[in-house]
Enzyme design. Structure first.
Site, PDB file in Angstrom:
ATOM      1  N   ASP A   1       7.528  -4.891   7.545  1.00 20.09           N
ATOM      2  CA  ASP A   1       6.357  -3.674   7.894  1.00 20.09           C
ATOM      3  C   ASP A   1       6.780  -3.888   8.570  1.00 20.09           C
ATOM      4  OD1 ASP A   1       3.919  -3.022   8.518  1.00 20.09           O
ATOM      5  OD2 ASP A   1       2.817  -4.907   7.966  1.00 20.09           O
TER       6      ASP A   1
ATOM      7  N   TRP B   1      -1.097  -9.565   9.317  1.00 19.61           N
ATOM      8  CA  TRP B   1      -0.672  -8.642   8.649  1.00 19.61           C
ATOM      9  C   TRP B   1       0.469  -9.564   7.517  1.00 19.61           C
ATOM     10  CZ3 TRP B   1      -4.066  -5.174   8.663  1.00 19.61           C
ATOM     11  CH2 TRP B   1      -4.651  -4.719   9.572  1.00 19.61           C
TER      12      TRP B   1
ATOM     13  N   LYS C   1       0.649   4.535  14.856  1.00 22.45           N
ATOM     14  CA  LYS C   1       0.702   3.625  16.763  1.00 22.45           C
ATOM     15  C   LYS C   1       1.954   4.598  16.841  1.00 22.45           C
ATOM     16  CE  LYS C   1      -0.954   0.016  14.926  1.00 22.45           C
ATOM     17  NZ  LYS C   1      -1.967  -0.625  15.000  1.00 22.45           N
TER      18      LYS C   1
END
Length: 375
Positions: A188, A118, A212
Site C-alpha cells: 500500500d 492502515w 496524496k
C-alpha cells in the site's frame, strides 16, 4: 446572476488569487500548474464545447485521457510489460477487501507487517475472507519504527506479504523497501507513490489512493504482476475483481473520469519536472530542512526514530502542550493550513507531498522559528 466567464478568464483568476500552503494529509494540495490547466479547460475541453466531466467514458475524447494516464504512469515508474495497470473508483481501502479475494484461495492466508492504522485495517478486512499472519507488530514502540524485513521473518504459511510503505498518521516510512523472493510483496503506497524511486519488479502488487500524490480522492491505482491475475478461482464481486477491471481496461463501469483526467495532468507535470528521480531529490531537501530544524529546537520534538522518519508526513510535538491551540491558530493566520495531527494521535503533522513546494516548507520553518522565539 452569476456572470458567464470564458475559461481563459477563469484560469487567470485562479492563477492570481492567493493560495495558502495546505499541509493536510489528504485530500492534499495539487500543483498550481495542474489547477490552472484544469481551470482553463473546465468548460470547454479541447474544443468539444463540454467539460471533460460531461464526456462519456466510452468516447474517444476520454479514452485518450485514460490511455495517456496509463502511459505516463508506466513511464514515470518504469512499469514493465509483465505488469498491468488499472484505475479503480474508490480509495485504497477498497483493495483491503479485493486483495485476499483475488490473490488467495479458500483456506489460504497472507502475512502482514503491522506498522499503523492502515495495516490494521487491511488485517481486519482480510480476516473476513482468509487467515492473516502478523509477522511484525510495531504497537510496543507506538509505531515509531519500521522493520527491516527479510525472508526469515515470513511465517512460512502466507501466500503474500502485505506492507504499508509510508504511514501517514504516525509519520514513519520504510527507508528501504523489502526484497522478498519467495512470495509476492504487496504494498500500500497511498501516501508515497511517485515520491521516490522504486523497483516495480520487486513487487507483486502496488496500490495507492490518489489523494496524496496523484489527484483527487475517490480514485485508486493498481499495479499488478500479470501472473497474479485470476489465480484465486473465487467468485468475486465484479467491481473488486482485478481480472474483470484489467480485461476491460478500467472501463467495466463508469470510472472516476474527471479524477483520472486530473491524475493525467499530475503525471504530465511530474514528467516535465524531470520524473520521479528529480522529485525524490526535492522531497529529500524539503524533509531535511524541516527535520533538521525540529531536531535543533527546544520547543518541538519528533517522536519517530530517525531511521524510520517519513519524507511525506513529518510528525512533531510541542514540548509545552498549552501552546498547541495558539500554534494552530497562528499558523492558519499565516496561510499554513492543515497542520493538526491525526485525531487518534494528536500533536502536529506537516504533509509535504510532491505538490508542496520547497517555498512552503521554508515558510513553515520560518513561522515555527518565530513562534518558538515568542513562546
Amino acid at each position: 446572476m452569476i456572470p458567464k466567464l470564458p475559461s481563459a478568464t477563469v484560469a487567470i483568476m485562479y492563477r492570481f488569487q492567493e493560495r495558502i500552503y495546505n499541509f493536510g494529509a489528504g485530500p492534499a494540495m495539487l500543483p498550481n500548474e495542474v489547477m490552472e490547466i484544469a481551470a482553463a479547460e473546465f468548460l470547454n475541453y479541447k474544443g468539444s464545447g463540454m467539460s471533460l466531466m460531461e464526456v462519456s467514458h466510452r468516447e474517444p475524447l476520454f479514452e485518450d485521457v485514460l490511455q495517456e494516464a496509463e502511459s505516463l504512469l508506466r513511464k514515470l515508474l518504469n512499469i514493465g510489460e509483465g505488469y498491468s495497470v488499472a484505475f479503480f473508483s474508490g480509495g485504497a481501502t477498497l483493495h483491503f477487501s479485493a486483495l485476499p479475494l483475488n490473490l488467495l484461495k479458500e483456506g489460504e492466508s497472507f502475512d502482514v507487517a503491522h506498522t499503523g492504522i492502515w495495516t490494521k485495517k487491511a488485517w481486519e478486512e482480510g480476516l473476513k475472507f482468509n487467515g492473516v499472519n502478523v509477522i511484525y507488530d510495531a504497537t510496543p514502540n507506538n509505531f515509531t519504527e519500521t522493520p527491516v524485513l527479510t525472508e526469515a521473518d515470513l511465517s512460512g504459511k502466507g501466500k503474500y506479504l502485505h506492507i504499508t510503505s509510508n504511514n501517514t498518521i504516525y509519520g514513519s516510512q520504510y527507508p528501504k523497501l523489502p526484497k522478498i523472493q519467495s512470495i509476492p510483496l504487496v504494498a500500500d503506497m497511498t501516501s508515497e507513490l511517485l515520491s521516490r524511486k522504486i523497483e516495480v519488479a520487486d513487487f507483486g502488487v502496488i496500490f495507492a489512493g490518489a489523494q496524496k500524490n496523484i489527484g483527487p480522492s475517490g480514485l485508486s491505482v493498481l499495479i499488478i504482476r500479470n501472473d497474479l491475475i485470476g489465480i484465486s478461482g473465487r467468485k468475486i464481486p465484479v467491481l473488486l475483481d482485478y481480472s474483470v477491471m484489467i480485461k476491460n481496461k478500467s472501463l467495466y463501469n463508469t470510472p472516476a473520469t474527471y479524477s483520472i483526467y486530473i491524475a493525467k495532468l499530475v503525471f504530465e507535470w511530474l514528467d516535465k519536472l524531470g520524473g520521479v528521480s528529480k522529485m525524490e531529490a526535492v522531497n529529500e531537501e524539503k524533509a531535511k530542512l524541516l527535520y533538521d530544524f525540529v531536531d535543533s529546537s527546544s520547543l518541538y520534538v519528533c517522536p519517530v526514530q530517525k531511521k524510520s522518519r517519513s519524507k511525506m508526513n513529518v510528525v512533531f510535538l510541542l514540548k509545552d502542550k498549552k501552546l498547541e491551540t495558539k500554534f494552530l491558530d497562528e499558523a492558519e493566520k499565516n496561510g499554513l493550513h492543515g497542520l493538526g495531527g491525526h485525531r487518534l494521535v494528536g500533536g502536529f503533522r506537516a504533509s509535504i507531498y510532491n505538490s508542496m513546494p520547497l517555498s512552503g516548507v521554508q515558510k513553515l520553518v520560518s513561522f515555527m522559528k518565530e513562534f518558538e522565539s515568542k513562546a
